[in-house]
Design an enzyme around this catalytic site. Structure first.
Site, PDB file in Angstrom:
ATOM      1  N   ASP A   8       0.873  -1.173   0.000  1.00  0.00           N
ATOM      2  CA  ASP A   8       0.000   0.000   0.000  1.00  0.00           C
ATOM      3  C   ASP A   8       0.914   1.228   0.000  1.00  0.00           C
ATOM      4  O   ASP A   8       2.129   1.111  -0.243  1.00  0.00           O
ATOM      5  CB  ASP A   8      -0.987  -0.035   1.181  1.00  0.00           C
ATOM      6  N   CYS A  65       3.245  -3.361   3.883  1.00  0.00           N
ATOM      7  CA  CYS A  65       2.356  -2.261   4.271  1.00  0.00           C
ATOM      8  C   CYS A  65       2.991  -1.617   5.503  1.00  0.00           C
ATOM      9  O   CYS A  65       4.188  -1.810   5.750  1.00  0.00           O
ATOM     10  CB  CYS A  65       0.914  -2.714   4.493  1.00  0.00           C
ATOM     11  N   GLY A  66       2.237  -0.849   6.271  1.00  0.00           N
ATOM     12  CA  GLY A  66       2.843  -0.177   7.412  1.00  0.00           C
ATOM     13  C   GLY A  66       3.379  -1.160   8.436  1.00  0.00           C
ATOM     14  O   GLY A  66       4.515  -1.054   8.906  1.00  0.00           O
ATOM     15  N   THR A  67       2.561  -2.144   8.770  1.00  0.00           N
ATOM     16  CA  THR A  67       2.953  -3.134   9.773  1.00  0.00           C
ATOM     17  C   THR A  67       3.200  -4.521   9.191  1.00  0.00           C
ATOM     18  O   THR A  67       3.738  -5.389   9.889  1.00  0.00           O
ATOM     19  CB  THR A  67       1.830  -3.293  10.820  1.00  0.00           C
ATOM     20  N   GLY A  68       2.740  -4.757   7.989  1.00  0.00           N
ATOM     21  CA  GLY A  68       2.755  -6.105   7.398  1.00  0.00           C
ATOM     22  C   GLY A  68       1.504  -6.885   7.746  1.00  0.00           C
ATOM     23  O   GLY A  68       1.193  -7.889   7.100  1.00  0.00           O
ATOM     24  N   HIS A  98       9.574 -24.701   8.082  1.00  0.00           N
ATOM     25  CA  HIS A  98       8.473 -25.437   8.713  1.00  0.00           C
ATOM     26  C   HIS A  98       7.129 -25.206   8.036  1.00  0.00           C
ATOM     27  O   HIS A  98       6.283 -26.101   8.044  1.00  0.00           O
ATOM     28  CB  HIS A  98       8.341 -25.028  10.188  1.00  0.00           C
ATOM     29  N   ASN A  99       6.905 -24.003   7.512  1.00  0.00           N
ATOM     30  CA  ASN A  99       5.565 -23.655   7.015  1.00  0.00           C
ATOM     31  C   ASN A  99       5.489 -23.561   5.494  1.00  0.00           C
ATOM     32  O   ASN A  99       4.406 -23.328   4.950  1.00  0.00           O
ATOM     33  CB  ASN A  99       5.090 -22.322   7.617  1.00  0.00           C
ATOM     34  N   ARG A 132       7.626 -34.213   8.638  1.00  0.00           N
ATOM     35  CA  ARG A 132       6.436 -33.953   9.470  1.00  0.00           C
ATOM     36  C   ARG A 132       5.822 -32.591   9.170  1.00  0.00           C
ATOM     37  O   ARG A 132       4.617 -32.382   9.348  1.00  0.00           O
ATOM     38  CB  ARG A 132       6.791 -34.072  10.955  1.00  0.00           C
ATOM     39  N   HIS A 133       6.647 -31.674   8.685  1.00  0.00           N
ATOM     40  CA  HIS A 133       6.129 -30.341   8.355  1.00  0.00           C
ATOM     41  C   HIS A 133       5.238 -30.400   7.126  1.00  0.00           C
ATOM     42  O   HIS A 133       4.300 -29.611   6.992  1.00  0.00           O
ATOM     43  CB  HIS A 133       7.287 -29.362   8.142  1.00  0.00           C
ATOM     44  N   ARG A 136       1.677 -31.134   8.065  1.00  0.00           N
ATOM     45  CA  ARG A 136       0.986 -29.970   8.646  1.00  0.00           C
ATOM     46  C   ARG A 136       0.620 -28.940   7.573  1.00  0.00           C
ATOM     47  O   ARG A 136      -0.441 -28.308   7.653  1.00  0.00           O
ATOM     48  CB  ARG A 136       1.875 -29.348   9.730  1.00  0.00           C
TER      49      ARG A 136
HETATM   50  C1  RB5 Z   1      -2.027   2.383   6.623  1.00  0.00           C
HETATM   51  O1  RB5 Z   1      -2.147   3.525   7.391  1.00  0.00           O
HETATM   52  C2  RB5 Z   1      -1.832   1.171   7.523  1.00  0.00           C
HETATM   53  O2  RB5 Z   1      -3.009   0.908   8.230  1.00  0.00           O
HETATM   54  C3  RB5 Z   1      -1.405  -0.030   6.718  1.00  0.00           C
HETATM   55  O3  RB5 Z   1      -0.262   0.263   6.004  1.00  0.00           O
HETATM   56  C4  RB5 Z   1      -1.076  -1.285   7.498  1.00  0.00           C
HETATM   57  O4  RB5 Z   1      -0.201  -1.038   8.534  1.00  0.00           O
HETATM   58  C5  RB5 Z   1      -2.237  -2.112   7.885  1.00  0.00           C
HETATM   59  O5  RB5 Z   1      -2.101  -3.223   8.394  1.00  0.00           O
END
Ligand code: RB5
Length: 150
Positions: A8, A65-68, A98-99, A132-133, A136
């Site tokens: 984003d 994104c901002g936090t992923g 593993h995933n 084993r992975h 799963r």
């Molecule tokens: C955008 O402001 C923010 O909400 C987005 O990048 C993200 O962190 C959402 O999970």
């Protein structure tokens, strides 16, 4: 490897930085946007990139994104996609071993470009261990077709 990248507005700059990093290593990068820092909605780009993996046009997705969190959640709604939301190298490694994560989401407001490069490098070079992975991961795939309430 063919890697589709999506972000984003908050992840736009780090996505571009990582795209160049990956291209310099010989990877093919497909960029589905965002294409500027103008405010957009992360589900659009998470889903777009994840569908590109699910339909086989890309081997993996890397999302920012901002936090992923949001873009990773969007990717995980697409059947066949296993998106790891990662902010440390150890989780990057284990998400592959593993995933068998086929998608990676990172937060541009959480980690810097150097750690993001390390994470991407580990994640693109670590193999799934199977065994084993594998059982799963098959169970995860079965959840793709579970109806709500089952
Ligand atoms: C955008 O402001 C923010 O909400 C987005 O990048 C993200 O962190 C959402 O999970």
């Amino acid at each position: 490897m063919r890697i589709v990248m999506g972000s984003d507005h908050a992840g736009f700059e780090l996505k571009n930085h990582l795209a160049e990093h990956l291209r310099s290593q010989g990877h093919e990068v497909i960029d589905v946007g965002a294409h500027s820092t103008e405010s957009v909605d992360y589900p659009t780009y998470g889903a777009k990139a994840a569908r590109t993996v699910a339909n086989g046009e890309a081997d993996r997705a890397i999302l920012v994104c901002g936090t992923g969190q949001g873009i990773g959640m969007a990717a995980n709604k697409v059947p066949g996609v296993r998106c790891a939301i990662v902010s440390d190298p150890y989780s990057a490694k284990l998400s592959r071993e593993h995933n068998d994560a086929n998608s990676l989401a990172i937060g541009a407001r959480v980690i810097g470009a150097g750690v993001a490069e390390d994470i991407v490098d580990i994640w693109t070079t670590t193999e799934f261990l199977g065994g084993r992975h594998g059982r799963r991961v098959t169970m995860l795939a079965e959840l793709d077709s579970v109806e709500p309430g089952e």
